[in-house]
Scaffold this motif. Structure first.
Motif, PDB file in Angstrom:
ATOM      1  N   ASP A 179      47.570  51.668  32.560  1.00  0.00           N
ATOM      2  CA  ASP A 179      46.625  50.699  33.123  1.00  0.00           C
ATOM      3  C   ASP A 179      46.862  50.530  34.620  1.00  0.00           C
ATOM      4  O   ASP A 179      45.906  50.479  35.402  1.00  0.00           O
ATOM      5  CB  ASP A 179      46.768  49.361  32.392  1.00  0.00           C
TER       6      ASP A 179
ATOM      7  N   SER B 126      45.464  53.524  36.392  1.00  0.00           N
ATOM      8  CA  SER B 126      43.998  53.464  36.467  1.00  0.00           C
ATOM      9  C   SER B 126      43.539  52.529  37.576  1.00  0.00           C
ATOM     10  O   SER B 126      42.620  52.846  38.330  1.00  0.00           O
ATOM     11  CB  SER B 126      43.426  53.005  35.131  1.00  0.00           C
ATOM     12  N   ARG B 127      44.181  51.392  37.679  1.00  0.00           N
ATOM     13  CA  ARG B 127      43.792  50.424  38.722  1.00  0.00           C
ATOM     14  C   ARG B 127      44.148  50.950  40.116  1.00  0.00           C
ATOM     15  O   ARG B 127      43.365  50.810  41.051  1.00  0.00           O
ATOM     16  CB  ARG B 127      44.458  49.078  38.465  1.00  0.00           C
ATOM     17  N   ARG B 128      45.315  51.554  40.239  1.00  0.00           N
ATOM     18  CA  ARG B 128      45.725  52.104  41.536  1.00  0.00           C
ATOM     19  C   ARG B 128      44.795  53.253  41.942  1.00  0.00           C
ATOM     20  O   ARG B 128      44.407  53.378  43.101  1.00  0.00           O
ATOM     21  CB  ARG B 128      47.174  52.570  41.451  1.00  0.00           C
TER      22      ARG B 128
ATOM     23  N   ALA C 157      41.646  53.607  41.093  1.00  0.00           N
ATOM     24  CA  ALA C 157      40.355  53.040  41.487  1.00  0.00           C
ATOM     25  C   ALA C 157      40.390  52.523  42.920  1.00  0.00           C
ATOM     26  O   ALA C 157      39.378  52.551  43.624  1.00  0.00           O
ATOM     27  CB  ALA C 157      39.959  51.922  40.529  1.00  0.00           C
TER      28      ALA C 157
ATOM     29  N   GLU D 273      35.322  54.347  38.807  1.00  0.00           N
ATOM     30  CA  GLU D 273      36.515  53.843  38.114  1.00  0.00           C
ATOM     31  C   GLU D 273      36.636  52.333  38.291  1.00  0.00           C
ATOM     32  O   GLU D 273      36.941  51.612  37.348  1.00  0.00           O
ATOM     33  CB  GLU D 273      37.782  54.509  38.641  1.00  0.00           C
ATOM     34  N   ARG D 274      36.394  51.851  39.495  1.00  0.00           N
ATOM     35  CA  ARG D 274      36.473  50.412  39.753  1.00  0.00           C
ATOM     36  C   ARG D 274      35.443  49.671  38.904  1.00  0.00           C
ATOM     37  O   ARG D 274      35.744  48.646  38.318  1.00  0.00           O
ATOM     38  CB  ARG D 274      36.255  50.128  41.231  1.00  0.00           C
TER      39      ARG D 274
ATOM     40  N   LEU E  75      36.522  49.497  35.278  1.00  0.00           N
ATOM     41  CA  LEU E  75      37.668  48.620  35.021  1.00  0.00           C
ATOM     42  C   LEU E  75      37.296  47.145  35.037  1.00  0.00           C
ATOM     43  O   LEU E  75      38.025  46.323  34.509  1.00  0.00           O
ATOM     44  CB  LEU E  75      38.776  48.884  36.038  1.00  0.00           C
ATOM     45  N   ASP E  76      36.175  46.812  35.646  1.00  0.00           N
ATOM     46  CA  ASP E  76      35.750  45.405  35.702  1.00  0.00           C
ATOM     47  C   ASP E  76      35.180  44.926  34.390  1.00  0.00           C
ATOM     48  O   ASP E  76      34.790  45.552  33.525  1.00  0.00           O
ATOM     49  CB  ASP E  76      34.717  45.194  36.808  1.00  0.00           C
TER      50      ASP E  76
END
Length: 142
Positions: free
Chosen positions: A9, A12-14, A16, A137-138, A141-142
């Motif tokens: 996780d 994935s955030r990094r 994005a 990706e961003r 993820l939201d």
């Protein structure tokens, strides 16, 4: 397993956040080549640009996280990420073709060397792909 999920996780955030930044970095480093005589580009400039492009392409194709375990990368590269990557690569391909068409159409009026044309096509295509992938990706993820 929970630790691997948490690390995936975080990856994935990094990713994005980093992909659009890498696109901006790729375009910003163009100052090494623009406003200069293309016949006078040094081997160091060529090597630096090539390394940057290869690293960014590798990060895009693999999803980043080079130093993380395989299971973490597999969790981070789920179906949504693979779909986002496919869309981004398709957009980057279209951007590359459009750039090549513009270079072709402009060349009778402003001759462009093969080195400069390749540089423009690769840089714009890769930057659009990285930006698109990061934004997709961003959004996912939201």
């Amino acid at each position: 397993m929970t630790a691997a999920i948490d690390r995936a996780d975080a990856l994935s955030r990094r990713r994005a956040l980093m992909m659009p930044f890498l696109a901006v970095l790729l375009l910003a480093q163009q100052s090494l080549f623009w406003n200069s005589d293309w016949r006078a580009v040094s081997i160091v400039q060529l090597a630096a640009w090539t390394v940057i492009v290869v690293v960014m392409l590798w990060a895009l194709v693999t999803g980043g996280g080079f130093l993380l375990p395989r299971d973490v990368r597999a969790l981070a590269n789920d179906e949504v990420t693979e779909a986002n990557r496919a869309i981004a690569i398709r957009r980057g391909f279209v951007a590359s073709i459009l750039t090549a068409m513009i270079v072709f159409a402009a060349s009778p009026f402003e001759p462009i060397t093969a080195q400069r044309a390749a540089h423009l096509i690769v840089s714009l295509g890769l930057a659009i792909t990285l930006l698109s992938f990061g934004l997709l990706e961003r959004k996912s993820l939201d």
